[in-house]
Design an enzyme around this catalytic site. Structure first.
Site, PDB file in Angstrom:
ATOM      1  N   THR A  50      98.364 109.675  22.442  1.00 53.89           N
ATOM      2  CA  THR A  50      97.967 109.392  23.708  1.00 53.89           C
ATOM      3  C   THR A  50      99.197 108.945  24.226  1.00 53.89           C
ATOM      4  O   THR A  50      99.606 108.402  24.133  1.00 53.89           O
ATOM      5  CB  THR A  50      96.748 108.953  23.772  1.00 53.89           C
ATOM      6  OG1 THR A  50      95.666 108.910  23.067  1.00 53.89           O
ATOM      7  CG2 THR A  50      97.033 108.099  25.273  1.00 53.89           C
ATOM      8  N   LEU A  65      87.813 112.218  20.675  1.00 60.16           N
ATOM      9  CA  LEU A  65      87.072 112.041  19.574  1.00 60.16           C
ATOM     10  C   LEU A  65      86.653 110.782  19.376  1.00 60.16           C
ATOM     11  O   LEU A  65      87.777 109.104  20.061  1.00 60.16           O
ATOM     12  CB  LEU A  65      87.612 111.786  18.214  1.00 60.16           C
ATOM     13  CG  LEU A  65      88.538 113.401  17.886  1.00 60.16           C
ATOM     14  CD1 LEU A  65      89.766 113.502  16.648  1.00 60.16           C
ATOM     15  CD2 LEU A  65      87.147 114.751  18.370  1.00 60.16           C
ATOM     16  N   GLU A  79      85.633 107.321  17.744  1.00 59.29           N
ATOM     17  CA  GLU A  79      85.862 106.613  15.858  1.00 59.29           C
ATOM     18  C   GLU A  79      84.004 106.664  15.199  1.00 59.29           C
ATOM     19  O   GLU A  79      83.208 105.693  16.516  1.00 59.29           O
ATOM     20  CB  GLU A  79      86.449 105.427  15.402  1.00 59.29           C
ATOM     21  CG  GLU A  79      88.090 105.695  15.724  1.00 59.29           C
ATOM     22  CD  GLU A  79      88.417 103.993  15.285  1.00 59.29           C
ATOM     23  OE1 GLU A  79      87.418 103.009  15.137  1.00 59.29           O
ATOM     24  OE2 GLU A  79      89.071 103.780  16.104  1.00 59.29           O
ATOM     25  N   ASN A 108      88.903 106.379  30.003  1.00 62.49           N
ATOM     26  CA  ASN A 108      89.045 105.341  28.676  1.00 62.49           C
ATOM     27  C   ASN A 108      89.135 104.615  29.758  1.00 62.49           C
ATOM     28  O   ASN A 108      87.784 103.976  29.608  1.00 62.49           O
ATOM     29  CB  ASN A 108      90.101 105.617  27.674  1.00 62.49           C
ATOM     30  CG  ASN A 108      89.611 106.192  26.384  1.00 62.49           C
ATOM     31  OD1 ASN A 108      88.387 107.197  26.212  1.00 62.49           O
ATOM     32  ND2 ASN A 108      90.779 106.097  25.355  1.00 62.49           N
ATOM     33  N   PHE A 118      76.855 104.572  27.973  1.00 66.49           N
ATOM     34  CA  PHE A 118      78.133 103.659  28.682  1.00 66.49           C
ATOM     35  C   PHE A 118      78.065 102.722  29.234  1.00 66.49           C
ATOM     36  O   PHE A 118      78.357 101.884  29.963  1.00 66.49           O
ATOM     37  CB  PHE A 118      79.737 104.305  28.198  1.00 66.49           C
ATOM     38  CG  PHE A 118      80.324 104.705  27.321  1.00 66.49           C
ATOM     39  CD1 PHE A 118      79.310 105.153  26.335  1.00 66.49           C
ATOM     40  CD2 PHE A 118      80.970 104.133  26.679  1.00 66.49           C
ATOM     41  CE1 PHE A 118      79.754 105.994  25.266  1.00 66.49           C
ATOM     42  CE2 PHE A 118      81.895 104.371  25.775  1.00 66.49           C
ATOM     43  CZ  PHE A 118      81.162 105.018  24.762  1.00 66.49           C
ATOM     44  N   LEU A 119      76.063 102.279  29.788  1.00 69.75           N
ATOM     45  CA  LEU A 119      75.665 101.546  30.374  1.00 69.75           C
ATOM     46  C   LEU A 119      75.195 100.260  29.725  1.00 69.75           C
ATOM     47  O   LEU A 119      75.093  99.442  29.961  1.00 69.75           O
ATOM     48  CB  LEU A 119      74.865 101.723  31.257  1.00 69.75           C
ATOM     49  CG  LEU A 119      75.447 102.954  32.264  1.00 69.75           C
ATOM     50  CD1 LEU A 119      74.641 102.856  33.395  1.00 69.75           C
ATOM     51  CD2 LEU A 119      76.502 102.241  33.680  1.00 69.75           C
ATOM     52  N   CYS A 145      91.626 101.555  21.512  1.00 68.67           N
ATOM     53  CA  CYS A 145      91.837 102.606  22.619  1.00 68.67           C
ATOM     54  C   CYS A 145      91.787 102.074  23.959  1.00 68.67           C
ATOM     55  O   CYS A 145      92.259 102.856  25.003  1.00 68.67           O
ATOM     56  CB  CYS A 145      90.862 104.320  22.777  1.00 68.67           C
ATOM     57  SG  CYS A 145      91.808 104.595  21.236  1.00 68.67           S
TER      58      CYS A 145
HETATM   59  C1  UGA Z   1      87.163 106.096  23.229  1.00 65.59           C
HETATM   60  C2  UGA Z   1      86.763 106.812  23.667  1.00 65.59           C
HETATM   61  O1  UGA Z   1      84.937 106.738  24.143  1.00 65.59           O
HETATM   62  C3  UGA Z   1      86.753 107.959  23.415  1.00 65.59           C
HETATM   63  O2  UGA Z   1      86.125 109.265  23.953  1.00 65.59           O
HETATM   64  C4  UGA Z   1      88.074 108.597  23.394  1.00 65.59           C
HETATM   65  O3  UGA Z   1      88.589 109.752  22.895  1.00 65.59           O
HETATM   66  C5  UGA Z   1      88.772 107.462  22.357  1.00 65.59           C
HETATM   67  O4  UGA Z   1      88.386 105.850  22.983  1.00 65.59           O
HETATM   68  C6  UGA Z   1      90.156 107.149  22.274  1.00 65.59           C
HETATM   69  O5  UGA Z   1      91.105 107.529  23.237  1.00 65.59           O
HETATM   70  O6  UGA Z   1      90.856 108.066  20.692  1.00 65.59           O
HETATM   71  P1  UGA Z   1      85.764 104.297  20.553  1.00 65.59           P
HETATM   72  O7  UGA Z   1      87.405 104.003  21.232  1.00 65.59           O
HETATM   73  O8  UGA Z   1      85.733 105.621  19.436  1.00 65.59           O
HETATM   74  O9  UGA Z   1      86.293 106.068  21.781  1.00 65.59           O
HETATM   75  O10 UGA Z   1      84.676 104.291  20.973  1.00 65.59           O
HETATM   76  P2  UGA Z   1      83.666 104.297  21.940  1.00 65.59           P
HETATM   77  O11 UGA Z   1      82.680 104.799  21.433  1.00 65.59           O
HETATM   78  O12 UGA Z   1      84.199 104.914  23.238  1.00 65.59           O
HETATM   79  O13 UGA Z   1      83.374 102.656  22.286  1.00 65.59           O
HETATM   80  C7  UGA Z   1      84.167 102.220  22.634  1.00 65.59           C
HETATM   81  C8  UGA Z   1      84.094 100.216  22.896  1.00 65.59           C
HETATM   82  O14 UGA Z   1      82.745 100.649  24.165  1.00 65.59           O
HETATM   83  C9  UGA Z   1      83.075  99.606  21.672  1.00 65.59           C
HETATM   84  O15 UGA Z   1      83.530  98.283  21.105  1.00 65.59           O
HETATM   85  C10 UGA Z   1      82.060  99.653  21.759  1.00 65.59           C
HETATM   86  O16 UGA Z   1      81.374  98.877  21.152  1.00 65.59           O
HETATM   87  C11 UGA Z   1      81.479  99.492  23.625  1.00 65.59           C
HETATM   88  N1  UGA Z   1      80.325  99.404  24.461  1.00 65.59           N
HETATM   89  C12 UGA Z   1      80.044 101.242  24.024  1.00 65.59           C
HETATM   90  C13 UGA Z   1      80.219  98.988  25.193  1.00 65.59           C
HETATM   91  O17 UGA Z   1      80.264  97.571  24.660  1.00 65.59           O
HETATM   92  N2  UGA Z   1      78.615  99.623  25.423  1.00 65.59           N
HETATM   93  C14 UGA Z   1      78.655 100.696  26.033  1.00 65.59           C
HETATM   94  O18 UGA Z   1      77.347 101.551  26.508  1.00 65.59           O
HETATM   95  C15 UGA Z   1      79.063 101.279  25.194  1.00 65.59           C
END
Ligand code: UGA
Length: 463
Positions: A123, A167, A169, A240, A281-282, A292
């Site tokens: 990135t 992706l 994690e 993101n 994501f809500l 990220c």
């Molecule tokens: C994120 C993106 O979702 C990926 O598409 C992207 O490729 C990646 O960053 C990256 O740039 O490499 P990631 O950081 O692995 O992925 O995790 P997410 O599943 O997106 O969650 C991120 C954070 O948001 C977590 O702390 C999760 O608990 C929080 N979250 C997620 C919430 O608080 N509420 C939600 O509704 C969803």
């Protein structure tokens, strides 16, 4: 196709294993000797569901090999992926030093035998495609001997394309095989055609799904999005930033729900069913973390700053998230009044379930704040206790192996990471161990009914 992936970290390793599974000959180049050694034996040095087996399949099939010889590996490849880390510098800008070293080294290794494609998978900020092109060219120039007067050098030919990864994690393998889209940024038609051919089995979904990543029902084909270089780079950051903003929006509404007596879960469901908004994501809670969102939102703000372009939405996204992490502390104060001398048990440490990644984890912010306020902190995470202890030797946490040990003598438990292991506990037993049966559900992930039936006080977020 012959592929070289430089950097066998999270993105590089998943990409390598996935392309090897599709029948490409992949060399993953890793410069860290310890990591290289363990990967060569099929041992993945971090936790990602299914990845260990997946890497093993690649090694056993002979399609995936590991090496520390960048030059040799580049020479063999037609497509070279740059997948090295770009961590944040203290000022929010990404540290591109690894990309710089690698791009020059690729240039030095080039020969004129074929036209190679250099793919930016890391990135990197907008405009980096051109910068990488310049660095590769510098590497080429530095490696070429000054030609004798009459000899003509065969100049190496290459093209740089951007191919951002999306992706998550914890579900990286599934995301690799069944992505929402594949983005390739380049104006070079040949390069785009080669990239499309590389991803054809995924675009058309013609591969046999691996047993650990079955094809979702009805999943048929993947949009292949062709853009210019800068747009592809901006797509990664914007995606993101938008996701982070969506969560912050939900968290802001959660605060309002608490004021007016509404339930953010019901509100999220009600607005998420509008397909223009979408329900993912809500989920309100302790906010977003990980390597990220924070890094990419701040890098986007940095780019905008270079053009003196204000980004109030991005700033608010970060500010809401910072405030959100501390809402559980406020709830603890409301319930327990005084935190000094209290013991609080944190359920979960990693920034989200199914990973041992602790980067920018809300649990750490909460733990530091509680300790600062004079409380004692206990914690239990199914996979990252040891990692947390090793990375934060000064963080005075008592690490526990199971939930009852965690609950013992606690004045409150706080769910910070919604691991499945926490979802259906024997709450009566848990309550018996506690000094005061209070549970703050920082992810709105537990059943309020089950918890209250066990005689505990339940507090969610925005409800
Ligand atoms: C994120 C993106 O979702 C990926 O598409 C992207 O490729 C990646 O960053 C990256 O740039 O490499 P990631 O950081 O692995 O992925 O995790 P997410 O599943 O997106 O969650 C991120 C954070 O948001 C977590 O702390 C999760 O608990 C929080 N979250 C997620 C919430 O608080 N509420 C939600 O509704 C969803």
């Amino acid at each position: 196709m012959d592929i070289c992936v430089i950097g066998a970290g999270y993105v590089g390793l998943v990409t390598s294993a996935c392309l090897a599974y599709l029948g490409n000959q992949v060399i993953a180049v890793e410069s860290n000797p310890e990591r290289l050694n363990s990967l060569s034996q099929g041992i993945v040095p971090f936790f990602e569901p299914g990845l260990q087996e997946f890497v093993k399949v690649g090694i056993d099939s002979g399609f995936l090999t590991f090496s520390d010889k960048l030059e040799e590996s580049v020479k063999k490849a037609q497509i070279i992926f740059i997948a090295v880390g770009t961590p944040s510098l203290p000022n929010g800008e990404p540290d591109l030093s690894q990309v710089m070293v690698v791009a020059r080294a690729i240039g030095s290794a080039m020969d004129g035998t074929k036209r190679r494609i250099v793919v930016n998978k890391s990135t990197v900020p907008v405009g980096s495609g051109n910068w990488v092109e310049m660095l590769v060219s510098q590497g080429v120039a530095n490696s070429q001997p000054v030609p004798a007067r009459s000899t003509r050098m065969e100049s190496p030919s290459f093209v740089v394309v951007s191919n951002p990864e999306f992706l998550r994690e914890g579900s990286a393998i599934t995301d690799s095989f069944y992505p929402d889209r594949i983005v390739v940024g380049s104006t070079d038609e040949n390069a785009v055609a080669v990239m499309k051919n590389l991803y054809k089995p995924i675009i058309d979904q013609t591969f046999d799904p691996p047993s650990f990543a079955p094809r979702p029902k009805g999943f048929q084909e993947v949009p292949f999005v062709i853009t210019d270089l800068a747009s592809a780079e901006l797509i990664k950051y914007s995606a993101n930033a938008f996701l982070a903003m969506k969560i912050s929006f939900s968290n802001e509404i959660a605060g309002l729900c608490e004021k007016v007596g509404a339930d953010v879960k019901q509100v999220a469901q009600g607005i998420g069913l509008d397909y223009r908004i979408g329900k993912a994501f809500l989920n309100a809670g302790v906010g977003w973390g990980g390597s990220c969102f924070g890094k990419d939102v701040s890098a986007l703000m940095q780019v905008a700053k270079e053009y003196s372009y204000p980004t109030p939405l991005l700033e608010a996204t970060v500010a809401v998230n910072e405030r959100q992490r501390l809402t559980v502390i406020k709830k603890l104060q409301e319930e327990l009044k005084i935190l000094k001398g209290r013991t609080v048990g944190l359920m979960g440490l990693s920034f989200k379930p199914n990973t041992d990644d602790l980067r920018d984890a809300p649990a750490l912010t909460i733990a530091y704040q509680l300790l600062k306020m004079g409380a004692s902190v206990k914690a239990m995470d199914p996979v990252s206790n040891e990692r947390c202890q090793a990375l934060n030797p000064n963080l005075d946490i008592v690490y526990c192996q199971d939930i009852n040990e965690l609950a013992t003598d606690c004045d409150a438990l706080v769910l910070v990471t919604e691991w499945d292991d926490f979802k259906h506990l024997h709450w009566k037993e848990v309550a018996k161990c506690m000094r005061w049966p209070l549970l703050i559900d920082g992810r709105n992930a537990l059943s309020e009914e089950e918890v209250t039936q066990a005689g505990m006080t339940y507090r969610g977020v925005g409800r």
